[in-house]
Design a protein around this motif. Sequence first.
Motif, PDB file in Angstrom:
ATOM      1  N   LYS A 232       0.837  -1.207   0.000  1.00 19.19           N
ATOM      2  CA  LYS A 232       0.000   0.000   0.000  1.00 19.19           C
ATOM      3  C   LYS A 232       0.872   1.257   0.000  1.00 19.19           C
ATOM      4  N   LEU A 233       2.008   1.209   0.670  1.00 17.28           N
ATOM      5  CA  LEU A 233       2.936   2.328   0.646  1.00 17.28           C
ATOM      6  C   LEU A 233       3.351   2.632  -0.791  1.00 17.28           C
ATOM      7  N   ARG A 234       3.569   1.605  -1.550  1.00 16.31           N
ATOM      8  CA  ARG A 234       3.939   1.771  -2.963  1.00 16.31           C
ATOM      9  C   ARG A 234       2.738   2.115  -3.843  1.00 16.31           C
ATOM     10  N   ASP A 235       1.668   1.336  -3.725  1.00 13.44           N
ATOM     11  CA  ASP A 235       0.563   1.448  -4.678  1.00 13.44           C
ATOM     12  C   ASP A 235      -0.420   2.561  -4.329  1.00 13.44           C
ATOM     13  N   ASP A 236      -0.788   2.690  -3.044  1.00 17.29           N
ATOM     14  CA  ASP A 236      -1.777   3.684  -2.652  1.00 17.29           C
ATOM     15  C   ASP A 236      -1.151   5.058  -2.408  1.00 17.29           C
ATOM     16  N   LEU A 237       0.071   5.073  -1.895  1.00 13.78           N
ATOM     17  CA  LEU A 237       0.714   6.342  -1.558  1.00 13.78           C
ATOM     18  C   LEU A 237       1.768   6.762  -2.580  1.00 13.78           C
ATOM     19  N   GLY A 238       2.049   5.888  -3.536  1.00  6.96           N
ATOM     20  CA  GLY A 238       2.983   6.236  -4.599  1.00  6.96           C
ATOM     21  C   GLY A 238       4.421   6.370  -4.154  1.00  6.96           C
ATOM     22  N   ARG A 239       4.791   5.670  -3.081  1.00  4.95           N
ATOM     23  CA  ARG A 239       6.149   5.803  -2.543  1.00  4.95           C
ATOM     24  C   ARG A 239       7.001   4.595  -2.943  1.00  4.95           C
ATOM     25  N   THR A 240       8.053   4.887  -3.655  1.00  8.66           N
ATOM     26  CA  THR A 240       9.003   3.831  -4.025  1.00  8.66           C
ATOM     27  C   THR A 240      10.408   4.167  -3.538  1.00  8.66           C
ATOM     28  N   ASP A 241      10.496   5.175  -2.662  1.00 15.31           N
ATOM     29  CA  ASP A 241      11.796   5.669  -2.200  1.00 15.31           C
ATOM     30  C   ASP A 241      12.267   4.939  -0.963  1.00 15.31           C
ATOM     31  N   TRP A 242      12.119   3.609  -0.939  1.00 13.57           N
ATOM     32  CA  TRP A 242      12.485   2.832   0.235  1.00 13.57           C
ATOM     33  C   TRP A 242      12.931   1.429  -0.174  1.00 13.57           C
ATOM     34  N   HIS A 243      13.715   0.845   0.705  1.00 14.44           N
ATOM     35  CA  HIS A 243      14.070  -0.572   0.610  1.00 14.44           C
ATOM     36  C   HIS A 243      13.813  -1.176   1.985  1.00 14.44           C
ATOM     37  N   ALA A 244      13.287  -2.373   2.043  1.00 13.57           N
ATOM     38  CA  ALA A 244      12.947  -3.011   3.324  1.00 13.57           C
ATOM     39  C   ALA A 244      13.751  -4.285   3.506  1.00 13.57           C
ATOM     40  N   VAL A 245      14.149  -4.530   4.754  1.00 18.36           N
ATOM     41  CA  VAL A 245      14.884  -5.743   5.120  1.00 18.36           C
ATOM     42  C   VAL A 245      14.144  -6.420   6.264  1.00 18.36           C
ATOM     43  N   PHE A 246      13.887  -7.720   6.109  1.00 13.26           N
ATOM     44  CA  PHE A 246      13.234  -8.513   7.140  1.00 13.26           C
ATOM     45  C   PHE A 246      14.267  -9.489   7.695  1.00 13.26           C
ATOM     46  N   VAL A 247      14.611  -9.307   8.962  1.00 17.29           N
ATOM     47  CA  VAL A 247      15.646 -10.097   9.627  1.00 17.29           C
ATOM     48  C   VAL A 247      14.968 -11.078  10.569  1.00 17.29           C
ATOM     49  N   GLY A 248      15.293 -12.355  10.440  1.00 15.00           N
ATOM     50  CA  GLY A 248      14.726 -13.367  11.329  1.00 15.00           C
ATOM     51  C   GLY A 248      14.179 -14.529  10.542  1.00 15.00           C
ATOM     52  N   SER A 249      13.651 -15.487  11.280  1.00  7.96           N
ATOM     53  CA  SER A 249      13.137 -16.693  10.657  1.00  7.96           C
ATOM     54  C   SER A 249      11.976 -17.214  11.487  1.00  7.96           C
ATOM     55  N   GLY A 250      11.434 -18.343  11.078  1.00  7.02           N
ATOM     56  CA  GLY A 250      10.303 -18.935  11.774  1.00  7.02           C
ATOM     57  C   GLY A 250       9.525 -19.816  10.821  1.00  7.02           C
ATOM     58  N   ASP A 251       8.464 -20.449  11.328  1.00  6.05           N
ATOM     59  CA  ASP A 251       7.773 -21.419  10.494  1.00  6.05           C
ATOM     60  C   ASP A 251       6.887 -20.783   9.426  1.00  6.05           C
ATOM     61  N   ALA A 252       6.781 -19.449   9.422  1.00  8.11           N
ATOM     62  CA  ALA A 252       6.076 -18.766   8.335  1.00  8.11           C
ATOM     63  C   ALA A 252       7.041 -18.109   7.348  1.00  8.11           C
ATOM     64  N   PHE A 253       8.327 -18.354   7.497  1.00  8.22           N
ATOM     65  CA  PHE A 253       9.331 -17.667   6.677  1.00  8.22           C
ATOM     66  C   PHE A 253       9.084 -17.893   5.185  1.00  8.22           C
TER      67      PHE A 253
END
Length: 392
Positions: A232-253
């Motif tokens: 939604k940040l990208r599509d609804d708000l038109g923001r592409t000025d970011w990169h995201a990192v998800f650190v960690g693991s688990g059974d939903a990884f």
Amino acid sequence: MPGKALILVENLSVPFDRRVWQESTTLRDAGWEVHVICPQGTKRDTEPEAVIDGVRIHRYPLTAASGGPAGYLQEYGSALWHTFRLARKIGPVDVVHACNPPDLLFLIARMLKRRGAKFVFDQHDLVPELYLSRFDRGKDLLYRGVCALERATYRAADVVIATNESYRDVALTRGGKRPEDVVVVRSAPVVDRFRQVPPEPELKRGKPNMLCYLGVMGPQDGVDYALRALAKLRDDLGRTDWHAVFVGSGDAFDAMVALSIDLHLDDQVDFTGRIPDADLVRYLSTADVCLAPDPLNPLNDVSTMNKIMEYMAMSRPIVSFDLREARVSAGGAAVYAPANDELEFAKLTARLMDDPAERKRMGELGAARVAGPLSWANSAKALLAAYAATGQ
């Protein structure tokens, strides 16, 4: 005088379980002889026996559950047998300190109580709420079973350690414990583990803003909410000025990686899995905004999230859903979207991306909270008070 303490853990290996390791070393420093029984890790904590910094650790092989509740019954049965076997090998103790989940370790504690031990129940999770939040099966027969096990654990415990005031209220009401027998020992980050290093702009992959998630990735942890909010940040708000990192693991990884691809986020989102502490602090030191997307459910609303405490230790501003204990922990170090509202979560993320002065103010406030009222130094005093309450 301090004596011999046995800490029982099933959920994580030690010292990887940071809370249990802090408790172990606090007791050791107070003069206790500390033994820990826990599962072996897969990539760390793999030795069956270890003595680390004076703490004696006894580990057993364990295969994590898969396939729903039946898999957990198999896992817990195996863990209970190995814990019983190792506890007999260790022999009599003065205090048996059992950390849930599961709420089955009271069976070992009762055996040791017959030999004169006191039982400290360290309630890391409210298992009935965990069951409702994780499996979405309602209050079925298994739910009633976990409630019965929780009641039996409360009855057996001489002292209950609660991680926050919400858990303490449950011990007093649902558990029927006396106020003097329930002590709050809040989880707190290991300050030496979370020290800022110079930011590395290259981790942002050419973007001006970096967003970071740190933590377990299970069905109740909200990584799916974070990913949909980023879409939604990208599509609804038109923001592409970011990169995201998800650190960690688990059974939903794996499911979360697949969801990021379905949402066409794979070019803006990295999943690192579990990484060494040195790499963890690199990402957190570079992050502009940290994400706490735990959705409102019976468990999350009353639980203290380690990720929030760790973000604050690194002076990072936080976007969270509006949960009771999230506000208790973070206070003004976070902004709060209405529960489970992904678009508002995205809007608050964008707001912080655009306001570096506010990010700095929030980060400084969070660091001060972790260094002051929410520090482990205060929790250590409460832990020793809980042991004193046993009379040992």
